[in-house]
Design an enzyme around this catalytic site. Structure first.
Site, mmCIF file in Angstrom:
data_model
loop_
_atom_site.group_PDB
_atom_site.id
_atom_site.type_symbol
_atom_site.label_atom_id
_atom_site.label_comp_id
_atom_site.label_asym_id
_atom_site.label_seq_id
_atom_site.Cartn_x
_atom_site.Cartn_y
_atom_site.Cartn_z
ATOM 1 N N ARG A 39 0.864 -1.271 0.142
ATOM 2 C CA ARG A 39 -0.072 -0.019 -0.024
ATOM 3 C C ARG A 39 0.846 1.295 0.007
ATOM 4 O O ARG A 39 0.584 2.183 -0.715
ATOM 5 C CB ARG A 39 -0.811 0.112 1.114
ATOM 6 C CG ARG A 39 -2.128 -0.974 1.011
ATOM 7 C CD ARG A 39 -3.110 -0.668 2.218
ATOM 8 N NE ARG A 39 -2.465 -1.325 3.357
ATOM 9 C CZ ARG A 39 -2.917 -1.128 4.608
ATOM 10 N NH1 ARG A 39 -4.076 -0.483 4.922
ATOM 11 N NH2 ARG A 39 -2.391 -1.576 5.792
ATOM 12 N N ASN A 63 -6.619 -2.655 1.847
ATOM 13 C CA ASN A 63 -6.527 -4.025 1.800
ATOM 14 C C ASN A 63 -7.809 -4.505 2.114
ATOM 15 O O ASN A 63 -8.779 -3.955 2.889
ATOM 16 C CB ASN A 63 -5.575 -4.570 3.016
ATOM 17 C CG ASN A 63 -4.170 -4.331 2.640
ATOM 18 O OD1 ASN A 63 -3.786 -4.338 1.561
ATOM 19 N ND2 ASN A 63 -3.367 -4.569 3.592
#
Length: 769
Positions: free
Chosen positions: A33, A51
């Site tokens: 990320r 996520n």
């Protein structure tokens, strides 16, 4: 982008597009990320990343050109631990967003995300650990998103701190700031910690009394005194002694009840490894890799390692430090250290503090431990180099639980229970086979418990409720009995050697058919006999036994496996006058064994492993073994690598045809009686078997029209046999498949079982059925 012309000016209007991007693979807990955030910001994209139970989801908005560059960067610039398997896109309506943000993880639904394997400490963390000015100087638990514990601390997914064994260590303000900062290397690094808030080392006596002072200094001093130190590592406890201290290594061997099997040795770096072994480029790359396996290499003459570390063995298994604790320990001791599994022989590695204190108290003189719990016990992986690449002998830490991806879909979830020895299990869904870490030999309650708890953990971790369960045909395997006791599942029995060849097929993404050469110790055959030297015509859904080694008696059953001299007798009786061999003088019971073999009142086997045992005993290499494959390993190591001769191995015509193993053993004995040295005779045996396998495969190619050969089974861990067989088959125009992602031994059986069960399920559910 559109253009409008007015007078001499051209006005360009950039048209924005917006896409939902889903990234699948090993993309959680690896810094994906923050990587996406950095990439999107650099390219001027807006949107967000997060996520969920399927992996990573992204929404990006920008010009089509910049979005294309972003999608390319997702694969080409991914973080070191990430494995991007698939990137899927879906067009959305532009929203005119003005920034790019990182969203919180979301749950719900069936989990499809993958879990990263544990990874060796990265260079950035090592620099911090070695910098006196850094707040993590000398800290044994330094980590970031690019390295550190993963699988061994994960209790569930999504991979977030509350679902790991780090949940009991609340972050201090400084660690929390790093954890929350998207541009920081530790952004959402779940094990992030420091000396203020993280786990701590302790050094204790065997009775549990804390020893004052620096634990690492105390551990190094204990090693220097020749003591055995139990070290709590990443996936369990190791037993450590100074590798150059003969008495210490001998003491460890005696206490551990491990008579001959070599110990692994940890060294500080590749230069230190090169002072002990011949380290080639591939070996060096494996040693340095993030997976940090034990690498088997040829030992240098005069290497400063005690003989008791690897008695009579021409190779050493070396590894480099893979945790900060290991780096600090080898720096404190400044010498090679034996690091072997913390257990008694045949037991699973200890990984819980109380269990380790109980089981290792009679072996270790002291304990170097810490207070971070280990959720999953995981042994070290073992590799050797073959044909210029790695050959896995044990696939565990650093590899599991990352999946073996195959080109076929599993219609329904599968559990494969594996074999009895070197057991692994596997769960399969979609196109992933999650082969477990090394469980061990299912011969006692402790290992069976490790197997059953491991299966349950994998089922939770990958949100899999198996509908189809594959197992070996042997009715006495504990893994088979486990499968039989499951309720509401469809059972698929897979013959042992078919599973070996299917494993090689799955390893190579090939559905077959192939000519499969499955050479191993013993496996339960379809005729209830013990197979092990098989030539199969095999695909994923079935096989035919085309040829095999000539069966011989197995006098004494399991005793014959532990006493190779019995196999030499079995191979030599019934063929005329017995040769004058030392084994007949060394083993007084040979006449009784010969009578048993001649009577036929015993099990019979076509095992290639037992053929190697017979030759080793006949050449006075080894009469008795203390670990599986010992006689064959020593026979391979003794073989003269430049000897060109080869013994003839007749092919006995029949249905099916057979390679005449007894004739080969008699040829070995006759040559030795004429004065051939053991290295020369061992080489000619290997060369003769290579030639025989090649002739048989060529014959079967002509009969079947199949020109691809798959080599599998534990005997093909023998590099002399495997490499020369591969070369000979290739020179005759045959295509050869070997293993690279799972071991050729029984540790790869679960992959083969899963592949067979999935293929049969696809066939049954296809429209024509």
């Amino acid at each position: 982008m559109a253009e409008f012309q007015g007078g001499q000016d051209t006005v360009r209007v950039v048209t924005s597009v917006r896409y939902l991007v889903r990234v699948e693979g090993v993309v959680q807990g690896v810094g994906f990320r923050p990587f996406v955030h950095s990439l999107a910001t650099r390219l001027g994209l807006t949107g967000h990343v997060g996520n969920d139970v399927h992996g990573v989801f992204i929404e990006v908005e920008a010009s089509l050109e910049m979005v294309d560059r972003f999608l390319t960067g997702l694969r080409d610039e991914a973080p070191p631990l990430a494995v991007v398997e698939q990137v899927r896109t879906e067009p959305l309506t532009p929203q005119g967003t003005t920034s790019f943000t990182i969203s919180e993880s979301t749950g719900g639904g069936v989990r499809d995300t993958l879990v990263s394997a544990d990874s060796a400490t990265c260079a950035d963390c090592l620099r911090e650990m070695r910098d006196p000015a850094d707040r993590r100087f000398g800290y044994a638990f330094v980590n970031c998103t690019n390295c550190g514990p993963r699988f061994t601390i994960v209790r569930d997914v999504p991979y977030d701190r509350p679902l790991t064994t780090m949940a009991g260590f609340p972050m201090c303000a400084e660690c929390r700031a790093e954890y929350d900062e998207p541009t920081d290397r530790r952004f959402h690094a779940q094990p992030v910690c420091c000396p203020r808030c993280g786990p701590r080392l302790r050094f204790t006596t065997a009775s549990g009394r804390d020893v004052a002072g620096d634990p690492l200094t105390a551990a190094a001093a204990a090693l220097d005194r020749g003591e055995v130190v139990a070290v709590k590592g990443l996936g369990g406890f190791h037993l450590a002694v100074a590798a150059g201290h003969h008495d210490a290594a001998a003491t460890l061997r005696k206490r551990k009840h491990r008579e001959d099997k070599p110990f692994a040795v940890m060294v500080s770096d590749v230069d230190a490894a090169a002072r002990l072994c011949r380290v080639g480029d591939v070996e060096a790359e494996l040693l340095r890799s993030r997976r940090r396996p034990i690498v088997l290499m040829d030992r240098l003459d005069g290497a400063p390692v005690a003989e008791a570390v690897a008695p009579g063995n021409r190779q050493l298994g070396l590894m480099l430090p893979y945790t900060p604790l290991h780096h600090l320990l080898v720096a404190s001791y400044d010498g090679p250290i034996v690091l072997t599994s913390g257990n008694l022989s045949d037991e699973p590695i200890a990984h819980e503090d109380d269990d380790a204190a109980r089981r290792l108290a009679g072996i270790a003189d002291a304990f170097l431990g810490h207070d971070r719990p280990i959720h999953v016990r995981t042994d070290d992986s073992v590799v050797r180099v073959s044909r210029g690449g790695p050959l896995l002998l044990r696939r565990s830490r650093g590899y599991a639980p990352e999946p073996v991806t195959v080109p076929w879909e599993f219609p329904r979830p599968v559990l494969a229970c594996g074999a009895e020895l070197k057991n692994t299990f596997a769960v399969a869904k979609h196109k992933h086979v999650f082969v477990s870490h090394h469980i061990g030999d299912l011969e006692n309650f402790e290992t069976l418990t490790s197997f059953t708890t491991g299966v349950e953990h994998y089922r939770r971790l990958f949100d899999t409720d198996p509908v189809v369960v594959a197992h070996d045909l042997h009715p006495e395997y504990l893994s088979t009995k486990y499968a039989w006791e499951l309720d509401d599942v469809e059972l698929v029995g897979v013959q042992h050697h078919h599973a070996h060849i299917a494993s090689c097929l799955a390893d190579n993404g090939d559905a077959g058919p192939v000519l499969g050469v499955a050479f191993d110790g013993l496996g339960f055959g379809c005729d209830a006999q013990l197979w092990g030297g098989e030539f199969l015509l095999a695909g994923l859904t079935g096989f035919h036994r085309l040829a095999h080694l000539r069966p011989v008696p197995l006098p004494g059953g399991p005793t014959a496996i532990r006493q190779p001299w019995r196999m030499a007798v079995a191979y030599l009786v019934g063929g005329g006058q017995l040769p004058d061999l030392g084994l007949f003088r060394r083993n007084e019971r040979w006449r009784a064994v010969a009578r048993l073999a001649e009577s036929g009142d015993t099990q019979w086997t076509s095992s290639a492993g037992r053929l190697f045992d017979a030759v080793a005993a006949a050449l006075d290499v080894r009469d008795r073994v203390t670990f599986e494959g010992q006689a064959a390993i020593e026979l391979e190591q003794l073989a003269d690598r430049v000897e060109p001769g080869a013994y003839d191995v007749p092919i006995l015509d029949g249905r099916p045809p057979q390679l005449d193993g007894p004739a080969l053993v008699r040829a070995v004995c006759a040559d030795a009686a004429r004065g051939a040295s053991t290295p020369v005779a061992a080489a000619r045996f290997h060369n003769g078997l290579v030639a025989a396998v090649t002739r048989m495969c060529l014959r079967l190619r002509d009969e079947t029209g199949v020109s691809t050969v798959a080599l599998s089974g534990g005997v093909f861990q023998n590099m002399l046999l495997a490499e020369r067989t591969s070369s000979a088959l290739t020179e005759h125009g045959l295509r050869v498949l070997t293993h690279s992602r799972v071991p050729p031994n029984d540790g790869g059986i679960s992959l083969g079982q899963a592949a067979v069960a999935g293929a049969l399920d696809r066939e049954q559910r296809s429209p024509r059925h």
